[in-house]
Every structure is written in C-alpha cells, then in structure tokens.
Scaffold this active site. Structure first.
Site, PDB file in Angstrom:
ATOM      1  NE  ARG A  41      -0.690  -1.333  -2.879  1.00 16.28           N
ATOM      2  CZ  ARG A  41       0.378  -0.948  -2.049  1.00 16.28           C
ATOM      3  NH1 ARG A  41       1.368  -1.045  -2.894  1.00 16.28           N
ATOM      4  NH2 ARG A  41       0.272  -0.516  -0.932  1.00 16.28           N
ATOM      5  CE  LYS A 198      10.854  -0.905  17.990  1.00 20.80           C
ATOM      6  NZ  LYS A 198      12.258  -0.148  17.691  1.00 20.80           N
ATOM      7  N   GLY A 351      -1.088  -2.894   6.911  1.00 19.57           N
ATOM      8  CA  GLY A 351      -0.716  -4.342   6.224  1.00 19.57           C
ATOM      9  C   GLY A 351      -1.191  -5.483   7.226  1.00 19.57           C
ATOM     10  N   GLY A 374       1.180   3.983   4.399  1.00 20.92           N
ATOM     11  CA  GLY A 374       1.778   5.252   4.914  1.00 20.92           C
ATOM     12  C   GLY A 374       0.668   6.281   4.912  1.00 20.92           C
TER      13      GLY A 374
END
Length: 397
Positions: A41, A198, A351, A374
């Site tokens: 980053r 999930k 990730g 996100g």
C-alpha cells in the site's frame, strides 16, 4: 463514471503552487516492533505523491492506521514507520506532522505526512465541523484510497464536500476504470468466481452478479451449499443448510437468463481438515457422510479452466479450495493459470485471492488487481461507494 482526475489537473498546469491534500490508504501490517511487514500500500501511494510534487504542489498525505480511539493518540497509532518507508521510496525525508487539523506548514515542492487521521475527533462520523477544517487546509483534495472508498468519513467524504476542488488520484482512477470495464461495460462472456467459506457473507454479491454475469463459478464452502441445493450429499463439509433456498434462487435466476452456476462433478475430499490429510478424488455423487470436501476435482477444474480461457471478462474473488494446503490447491492453481492464460480482461480482489495470485506468480498476467478488500466486495454487491458518489457530485458541479 464522471469524475475529476488529478492527472488531468496536473497536465493542465492547475496544480503548480497549490496546496494538495492526498488521502492515501497506508494501513499496512506492523509487527510487534512496529516495523512494516508488507509495504504494497505504501508503494501504491507513491505515483500520486510524485505526480503532485512534479507538478509543483505543496503536498500533504494522510491515512488511517489500525483502529485508534478518536482523541486518544497512542504511540502504536503513529504513521512514523510509514513516513520513514515513504521517504525511502521517494528518496527524500517525509516529516511527520502531529496535531495538524488547525494548520499545516508546507511549501511547494515539499511533502509532509499528517499523523493518523482516525485519531481526529469526528473522523469516523464525518462531522461537518471537522470536514470544513480539513477542507481549509488545501486547494485540491485528492482521494487515492480505494480501500476506504466504501466509508463516508472526514478524510474520504466530508473534505471532498467542502474543498475548492475534489478529484481522484491515479490509484483510485485506475480502480474506477477497471471496475467500469469489468462490470458496467464488460466484454462477454462475463464470468465471475465467487468463493469463500460462507454463502451468508457473500449472498448479496451472488444475488447482484446473478443478474449480470454469464457464468457464476462458486467455490469453497459456498460451493458446498450450492451442491446441497443441487441435491448432492456433501458429508460433513462446511455449508449453510439454511441458505439452500437462497442458493437455489441464484441458480434459477441465472437459468432464467440462459446463464449457469456450474456444480462440481468431482471433488477432492479428506477425513480431517489438515495439511497432511490424505486427499481422495471422488465423483460428486459419491461423497461419504464422513467426508470433508476441500477442493474441486481435476475434471471440474479442467472444464472450468476451458470456460475461463473463452471468457471476455473475468471477475475473481476467492480461491475455490483450501489452497494453503498443497494437496487441496490443485483447483485454485488450475483456475489461476487459466485466468493468466485467458485473453479476457481480468480483475481480482480480496486478501485470499491476492495470496493465491502471489503463490502462483501470476501478478503480471491479471488485468487489474484491486487494492481494496471491503470496497471491492461492496462494488460486487452493486453498491455505490460513498467516495465515488461525492467525487461524481463535485464533478457535476
């Protein structure tokens, strides 16, 4: 997407002598000694800063780091290691400024780092009083932090409302271009890979993509739930039986458009979840009650790989098996290599996806690797990100 771009302002000579406030995403991992363990980053932030310096601006850069408490700065919250690393990359000292909200002393041709912005009271809630103070610090606000684009905070949204000029930096611009190319105007067929443990964490993504993509490849625990929906036994594999109805709805929505969700025809199973567990390839119809499905089988992987090679656009979020264990990594590796070999435009994010890309050394074969976890997921959900919204609003006047 109609936004003002910092690169255009620089090219037009509108940055010379201006005070430029750059919101970067410098939220890097640190070890117990406070040293940066992975600096992607920081490196990604350099082009915007160099662009501003070359254009003759007085440059201020800030970011959040960790999860500090507003108004209660602690040494571990400090951007000091980031300022040091940025200085190494730029080949110049980058002074770190504390208590900067009420004023910053920086001259054209200089760059300073402003201490962790999330320690400022009102940052998270985007309080107007703070946002207005931030806007007074600069002539040009540059958002170059896609990783925070899904948050409406003081330095990601509020300052953009009140700054004289608000624009997107090169990193954010590249993200917008890649997302637009992949989702708003994709070359067909458009194939999405959505994998994870999930269905519940990615249900809205699956539902959103089901109305747009030509093929939806599911993997991991998500695939197990879809296998249940297809009437297959999955043994003691990770799945969410209460979401079988939702999985069926996604399958039906795709089918109604002539698209599909490929269900594995073979799988790799084990009796225990362990790196040294014995891996057995089975037909998807032959899974025993005590089996754990930990990867797609070679037949399924080969079939999906052929389809990926024929795609026009590929969106990739998640490995399709437990790729950290070599015995259960074949499916992810096969699909990764297929994406690398495909002429399709590919965009990857998340990730675990980035870890898989690094593991198989295909970084230069992916069309665009997203820097925001996100934010990338919320784009896939079909949401309008706050940072995009305010920049479009300001561009529209």
């Amino acid at each position: 997407m109609n936004i003002l771009r910092f690169s255009d302002l620089c090219a037009q000579g509108k940055v010379q002598g201006q005070r430029v406030f750059i919101r970067s995403d410098l939220n890097v991992p640190l070890n117990d000694a406070g040293e940066i363990t992975e600096d992607t980053r920081v490196r990604a932030s350099v082009p915007a800063i160099e662009m501003a310096l070359k254009a003759g601006a007085a440059v201020m850069v800030t970011s959040h780091l960790g999860r500090p408490t507003e108004g209660a700065f602690k040494p571990e919250d400090s951007l000091a290691p980031v300022a040091q690393r940025l200085g190494q990359l730029l080949g110049r000292e980058v002074p770190l400024i504390a208590d900067w909200v009420d004023g910053v002393n920086v001259a054209p041709g200089q760059v300073v780092m402003l201490e962790n912005c999330r320690t400022n009271v009102g940052e998270k809630k985007n309080l107007p009083a703070l946002a207005q103070k931030l806007a007074r610090l600069c002539d040009i606000y540059v958002n170059d932090a896609f990783g925070t684009a899904h948050r409406a905070e003081g330095t990601t949204y509020g300052i953009a409302e009140y700054a004289k000029t608000a624009c997107a930096g090169p990193l954010l611009s590249a993200e917008i271009d890649a997302i637009t190319k992949a989702l708003a105007a994709p070359a067909r067929p458009l194939v999405a890979i959505v994998a994870g443990s999930k269905v519940s964490t990615k249900l809205t993504i699956l539902q959103s993509l089901s109305s747009n993509v030509d093929q939806l490849i599911v993997g991991g625990g998500i695939a197990n739930t879809f296998m249940l929906a297809a009437g297959l036994n999955i043994g003691k594999s990770l799945a969410e039986a209460d979401l079988v109805g939702d999985a069926k709805a996604v399958i039906d929505a795709m089918a109604a458009r002539g698209a599909d969700v490929p269900i594995p025809t073979d799988v790799v199973v084990a009796k225990t979840f362990a790196a040294d567990a014995e891996a057995t390839i089975k037909r998807a119809t032959d899974v025993a009650d005590d089996d754990l499905i930990l990867d797609i089988g070679p037949e399924t992987a080969a079939r999906l790989a052929e389809q990926l090679k024929k795609a026009g656009t590929i969106v990739w979020n998640g490995p399709v098996g437990v790729f950290e264990f070599d015995a259960f990594a074949h499916g992810t590796e096969t699909l990764a290599q297929a994406i690398a070999q495909s002429p399709a435009f590919s965009i990857a994010g998340g990730g675990d996806t980035l870890a898989a890309i690094a593991k198989y050394g295909i970084e230069d074969k992916i069309g665009y690797i997203s820097t925001g976890g996100g934010a990338f997921l919320e784009v896939l959900e079909g949401k309008t990100l706050p940072a995009f919204e305010i920049l479009q609003k300001r561009a529209a006047g």
